[in-house]
Design an enzyme around this catalytic site. Structure first.
Site, PDB file in Angstrom:
ATOM      1  N   SER A 183     -48.809   8.430  -3.046  1.00 44.79           N
ATOM      2  CA  SER A 183     -48.955   9.060  -4.351  1.00 44.79           C
ATOM      3  C   SER A 183     -47.742   8.929  -5.255  1.00 44.79           C
ATOM      4  O   SER A 183     -47.855   9.110  -6.460  1.00 44.79           O
ATOM      5  CB  SER A 183     -49.302  10.532  -4.173  1.00 44.79           C
ATOM      6  OG  SER A 183     -48.232  11.201  -3.552  1.00 44.79           O
ATOM      7  N   HIS A 211     -56.080   9.804  -2.639  1.00 46.24           N
ATOM      8  CA  HIS A 211     -55.750   9.187  -3.929  1.00 46.24           C
ATOM      9  C   HIS A 211     -56.456   7.852  -4.130  1.00 46.24           C
ATOM     10  O   HIS A 211     -56.301   7.231  -5.178  1.00 46.24           O
ATOM     11  CB  HIS A 211     -54.237   8.964  -4.059  1.00 46.24           C
ATOM     12  CG  HIS A 211     -53.492  10.186  -4.504  1.00 46.24           C
ATOM     13  ND1 HIS A 211     -53.516  10.641  -5.809  1.00 46.24           N
ATOM     14  CD2 HIS A 211     -52.711  11.051  -3.820  1.00 46.24           C
ATOM     15  CE1 HIS A 211     -52.769  11.725  -5.903  1.00 46.24           C
ATOM     16  NE2 HIS A 211     -52.275  12.008  -4.709  1.00 46.24           N
ATOM     17  N   LYS A 242     -59.706  15.656  -6.221  1.00 47.44           N
ATOM     18  CA  LYS A 242     -59.037  14.669  -7.093  1.00 47.44           C
ATOM     19  C   LYS A 242     -60.094  13.908  -7.898  1.00 47.44           C
ATOM     20  O   LYS A 242     -60.727  14.501  -8.769  1.00 47.44           O
ATOM     21  CB  LYS A 242     -58.111  13.780  -6.260  1.00 47.44           C
ATOM     22  CG  LYS A 242     -56.914  14.574  -5.725  1.00 47.44           C
ATOM     23  CD  LYS A 242     -55.855  13.740  -5.058  1.00 47.44           C
ATOM     24  CE  LYS A 242     -54.625  14.591  -4.740  1.00 47.44           C
ATOM     25  NZ  LYS A 242     -54.417  14.813  -3.312  1.00 47.44           N
TER      26      LYS A 242
HETATM   27  C1  LIG Z   1     -53.959  15.794  -2.344  1.00 47.35           C
HETATM   28  C2  LIG Z   1     -53.849  15.255  -0.972  1.00 47.35           C
HETATM   29  C3  LIG Z   1     -54.238  16.011   0.140  1.00 47.35           C
HETATM   30  C4  LIG Z   1     -54.672  17.441   0.020  1.00 47.35           C
HETATM   31  O1  LIG Z   1     -55.947  17.524  -0.532  1.00 47.35           O
HETATM   32  P1  LIG Z   1     -56.510  18.985  -0.938  1.00 47.35           P
HETATM   33  O2  LIG Z   1     -57.989  18.816  -0.903  1.00 47.35           O
HETATM   34  O3  LIG Z   1     -55.961  19.271  -2.291  1.00 47.35           O
HETATM   35  O4  LIG Z   1     -56.011  19.941   0.077  1.00 47.35           O
HETATM   36  C5  LIG Z   1     -54.185  15.416   1.388  1.00 47.35           C
HETATM   37  N1  LIG Z   1     -53.771  14.147   1.543  1.00 47.35           N
HETATM   38  C6  LIG Z   1     -53.363  13.392   0.499  1.00 47.35           C
HETATM   39  C7  LIG Z   1     -52.909  11.988   0.721  1.00 47.35           C
HETATM   40  C8  LIG Z   1     -53.385  13.925  -0.792  1.00 47.35           C
HETATM   41  O5  LIG Z   1     -52.972  13.182  -1.817  1.00 47.35           O
END
Ligand SMILES: *Cc1c(COP(=O)(O)O)cnc(C)c1O
Length: 396
Positions: A183, A211, A242
């Site tokens: 990210s 992502h 996301k």
């Molecule tokens: C955002 C993210 C998470 C967490 O996801 P949530 O559903 O917000 O808990 C886990 N792994 C990665 C790689 C992320 O970018």
């Protein structure tokens, strides 16, 4: 009793502030979108949301959520295995498996929980987990909760991964674990090579598509699509928070025996509440939309290419990206904060990241593109970057 602790916490908090590491919250008084309104009254273009497909405020998802509220109510008041499973939950799990080409899916309250609850039920002392050094915090925490031996390889470094696979030959089961897209840089894991190495050394593969799902691959099915290894990865985790609507919810999808065992033993699944019908109903509609047309994915890809090309042509130093994340490198922490503040003055909302979120001396502005950005929005942002770049002597 509290006095001593209060003093300690106040001191720690001022240390955080003095180090310039204090995280504040900016208050938004509109819905999440390309353009948002702040509580100051300022309207800004948002380039820091994970709203990659622009679904956070999509009328079809709002309608689907409202409909599920009417048919299935507000809350479940139960975990899944007691009385927290509706027909909607089962449909969404099937849709997710259909989308990724996997056998079965288990939903969680968040991907943080999916990653937190995936290792401990499957791996123990005799096993080994081999993890990319830049993997998400939730993977790191999940690995900590399990007794398997831990190996780490440098980010996307296949030589180092092979060394770790050789070092762990005596384990009963081994799994290589990676984020799909990292990210902070926007680079993708070289999943074709990871799968090939895993085959050579008889290891399993897990990829976290948070992502990358919705973003990477021709139709947005993530890195398994991009590298043509669909069906060759045993475990995929992902989020509904996301690209997929941005509300809340996570999932693990993959081999059916693995998913079946998680339903028996995964602690965040067993001991935490079922996700609400409105979120599930919207999720079902969302996966339908994803398969009806690739219009949003196409727009996102076009926007990303447009922005990255123009910003590079302007003379900015950017990290090579294969996602909807564009890291504009400034290197200096203070400059990154100043740059972001000046951009906000121009109506562009982005965040400057610096140590310890990124390595020392690697400060940057992270820009996240979305299918909802118009070309005009992108041009406005690019012009602001150039203006501030010149003002702050980043550009000549
Ligand atoms: C955002 C993210 C998470 C967490 O996801 P949530 O559903 O917000 O808990 C886990 N792994 C990665 C790689 C992320 O970018």
């Amino acid at each position: 009793m509290y006095g001593k602790m209060q003093e300690h916490l106040s001191k720690e908090l001022s240390n955080i502030k003095e180090a310039g590491l204090f995280k504040g919250e900016r208050i938004i008084v509109s819905s999440q979108d390309a353009k948002i309104k702040l509580d100051s009254g300022q309207e800004v273009l948002n380039f820091c949301a994970n709203n990659y497909l622009g679904l956070s405020n999509h009328p079809e998802l709002i309608a689907a959520a409202k409909n599920a509220l009417d048919t299935h109510g507000f809350g479940m008041s139960s975990v899944r295995f007691i009385c927290g499973t509706t027909d909607l939950h089962k449909t969404l799990e099937k849709r997710i498996a259909g989308f990724f080409g996997t056998e079965d899916t288990i939903l969680y309250a968040a991907c943080f929980d999916a990653n937190g609850g995936v290792f401990e039920p499957l791996f123990s002392e005799e096993d080994a987990i081999i993890s990319d050094s830049l993997n998400h915090a939730s993977i790191i925490d999940g690995v900590r909760l399990c007794k398997a031996r831990r190996y780490r390889y440098n980010n996307a470094d296949m030589n180092d991964l092979e060394v770790q696979l050789q070092n762990s030959q005596d384990a009963r089961f081994r799994i290589v674990v990676t984020d799909g897209v990292f990210s902070m840089d926007g680079n993708v894991a070289p999943l074709d090579q990871i799968v090939a190495l895993a085959k050579k050394y008889d290891a399993l593969v897990m990829v976290d598509e948070c992502h990358s799902a919705g973003v990477v691959g021709e139709t947005g099915r993530g890195v398994t699509e991009k590298f043509d290894v669909r069906g060759q990865v045993e475990i995929i985790t992902g989020t509904l928070g996301k690209a997929f609507g941005g509300a809340v919810g996570g999932f693990t999808t993959g081999k059916k025996e693995i998913i079946a065992m998680l339903r028996q033993r995964s602690r965040p699944y067993l001991f935490s509440n079922s996700i609400p019908p409105a979120v599930v109903g919207a999720g079902i509609r969302m996966f339908e939309m994803m398969t009806e047309t690739t219009e949003l994915q196409d727009r996102l890809h076009r926007n990303t290419e447009y922005f990255v090309t123009k910003i590079r042509e302007a003379g900015f130093d950017i990290k090579p990206t294969k996602s909807a994340i564009c890291a504009v490198m400034l290197y200096d922490a203070k400059l990154s904060q100043e740059f972001a503040a000046h951009l906000l003055g121009e109506g562009i909302y982005v965040i400057g990241f610096y140590y310890p979120v990124v390595p020392q001396g690697q400060a940057r502005i992270r820009v996240q593109l979305s299918a909802t950005h118009s070309i005009e929005n992108l041009d406005t942002a690019i012009e602001a970057f150039i203006k501030i770049g010149k003002e702050l002597n980043v550009l000549q």
